[in-house]
Design an enzyme around this catalytic site. Structure first.
Site, PDB file in Angstrom:
ATOM      1  N   ASP A 205       0.811  -1.225   0.000  1.00  0.00           N
ATOM      2  CA  ASP A 205       0.000   0.000   0.000  1.00  0.00           C
ATOM      3  C   ASP A 205       0.839   1.268   0.000  1.00  0.00           C
ATOM      4  OD1 ASP A 205      -2.379  -1.420   0.002  1.00  0.00           O
ATOM      5  OD2 ASP A 205      -2.548  -1.434   2.189  1.00  0.00           O
ATOM      6  N   ASP A 229      -0.174   5.803   1.279  1.00  0.00           N
ATOM      7  CA  ASP A 229      -1.480   5.398   1.814  1.00  0.00           C
ATOM      8  C   ASP A 229      -1.637   5.943   3.228  1.00  0.00           C
ATOM      9  OD1 ASP A 229      -3.980   4.167   1.809  1.00  0.00           O
ATOM     10  OD2 ASP A 229      -3.184   2.308   2.596  1.00  0.00           O
ATOM     11  N   ASP A 233      -1.035   2.147   9.754  1.00  0.00           N
ATOM     12  CA  ASP A 233      -2.239   1.328   9.617  1.00  0.00           C
ATOM     13  C   ASP A 233      -2.063   0.032  10.392  1.00  0.00           C
ATOM     14  OD1 ASP A 233      -3.238   3.270   7.958  1.00  0.00           O
ATOM     15  OD2 ASP A 233      -3.383   2.006   6.166  1.00  0.00           O
ATOM     16  N   ARG A 285      -8.912  10.708   9.371  1.00  0.00           N
ATOM     17  CA  ARG A 285      -8.468   9.430   9.936  1.00  0.00           C
ATOM     18  C   ARG A 285      -7.376   9.592  10.992  1.00  0.00           C
ATOM     19  NH1 ARG A 285      -8.358   4.870   5.087  1.00  0.00           N
ATOM     20  NH2 ARG A 285     -10.490   5.236   4.333  1.00  0.00           N
TER      21      ARG A 285
END
Length: 407
Positions: A205, A229, A233, A285
């Site tokens: 990613d 990205d 994460d 986010r």
């Protein structure tokens, strides 16, 4: 041994007397009871485990090690300073010190001794440090093995311009004091992940730090920006994670915690997001959550363009003692975003705001009556007052530590 026994007995008698009092008293709100027990236990643990140096900054991680002028000789002490759900991440504690002397990454299948890649794939615990300032442009993802610490203190270390860090199906990893930025996609290549194994990697990613099925992970005092990205994460059943003291800037989708709405293995995910500075040029986010339990505590949010904290698939989000400074755009004042669900569904999601400082019209949309057991599962440490967030997070990001003086 006598210390441990005495402490354990003290905690036992506290809990025994506390619950005896509760049982003999008029019926109380069970949620308040759960909060009080959690507060007392965490206060006891904090006094016992984090009171090493008492620097007085109010940041329990930094107070544990930063005022030690001999930090360079006591590097592995850092592993005793974690808090939150990732507090048991020991990284390479007890292992040898490995010094990275070569910033190259010419061969991801047969890495040269002295490189960062050679260090992270080894089977034994290693505490990895750097001989000098360096920029490491990785050819492919840096796939880490278990029981490793990457410790950038004492040098200016950048992982940038190529694929970055992947923590996949391993445990006990600490990443500290690294600048991680401009990360790109990698893949369609062979990459080694241990001395005995290498395999084909599909397209990645392009995350700064990708945690995939990992546990007992701690990312602390890193500076992250401008990746393909996410900056950090965590997906596919990852849990027992603390993300602390990081400085994040210039990025769109900052932090994804939970793979997808249908990936229910993430229901056991527990992540602490503490003492971070979410700064200039961030969009959304911070984090975006799914399914699990997320404690967002004493962070400084000085910029977002869409929202700060969002989620879907019924996550439990416990926001405590944060400072949220809304943008001037009158359409982006809301801290929260309940995604991919109608209001009659997300109103049952357990999202709390307690002691948050909401500035410039910022507002937090709480939801869910919330069972006390669920709330407790998203509580990992005691929050400091939001008025202290500025001082608690003033050292967020990679630090300029020099040998012979405190950081």
């Amino acid at each position: 041994m006598s210390y441990i026994t005495t402490t354990s007995l003290s905690l036992f008698f506290f809990l025994f007397s506390f619950f005896t009092f509760i049982s003999s008293s008029p019926l109380q709100d069970p949620e308040l009871v759960a909060q009080e027990v959690n507060r007392k236990i965490n206060a006891s643990i904090a006094r016992r485990n984090l009171g090493y140096l008492s620097c007085g900054t109010g940041n329990p991680i930094d107070d544990c090690w930063r005022c030690d002028p001999n930090w360079e000789k006591n590097r592995q002490r850092l592993a005793d300073c974690a808090i939150g759900f990732g507090k048991n991440a020991i990284g390479g504690k007890g292992g040898k010190i490995y010094v990275v002397t070569d910033s190259g990454d010419d061969d991801p299948v047969t890495p040269k001794p002295g490189t960062l890649r050679y260090a992270v794939i080894q089977d034994e615990p290693l505490w990895i440090i750097f001989q000098r300032d360096m920029v490491i442009k990785l050819k492919e993802e840096l796939i880490m093995n278990s029981f490793k610490t990457i410790d950038g203190r004492g040098a200016s270390v950048h992982i940038a311009g190529g694929p970055c860090i992947t923590i996949q199906y391993v445990t006990n990893v600490i990443v500290h004091g690294i600048n991680i930025h401009d990360c790109k996609q990698g893949g369609n290549a062979m990459v080694r992940d241990s001395p005995r194994h290498y395999g084909w990697r599909t397209i990645s990613d392009g995350d700064g730090v990708s945690i995939f099925g990992g546990s007992h992970i701690w990312v602390d005092h890193c500076s992250l920006s401008n990746c393909n990205d996410g900056l950090i994460d965590a997906i596919h059943g990852s849990t027992a994670i603390t993300l602390s003291n990081n400085y994040m800037t210039h990025h769109d989708k900052v932090m994804l915690l939970g793979h997808s709405d249908t990936y229910t293995q993430d229901k056991n995910m527990q992540v602490t997001i503490a003492f971070n500075h979410f700064g200039e040029g961030l969009v959304q986010r911070m984090p975006r959550c799914r399914h699990g339990y997320f404690h967002v505590v004493n962070n400084d949010y000085t910029h977002w363009e869409m929202y700060a904290i969002g989620g879907s698939a019924n996550p439990t989000i416990n926001s405590q003692g944060n400072r949220f400074v809304a943008p001037n755009d009158r359409f982006s004042k809301e801290v929260t975003k309940h995604e991919d669900a109608p209001e009659n569904e997300w109103k049952g999601w357990n999202w709390r705001s307690e002691g948050d400082l909401l500035v410039n019209g910022a507002f937090f949309t709480a939801s869910g009556a919330g069972a006390s057991s669920s709330y407790a599962r998203a509580s990992s440490l005691s929050a400091r007052p939001s008025s202290l967030v500025g001082s608690i997070t003033t050292g967020a990001g990679a630090l300029s530590c020099r040998k012979g003086s405190s950081c």
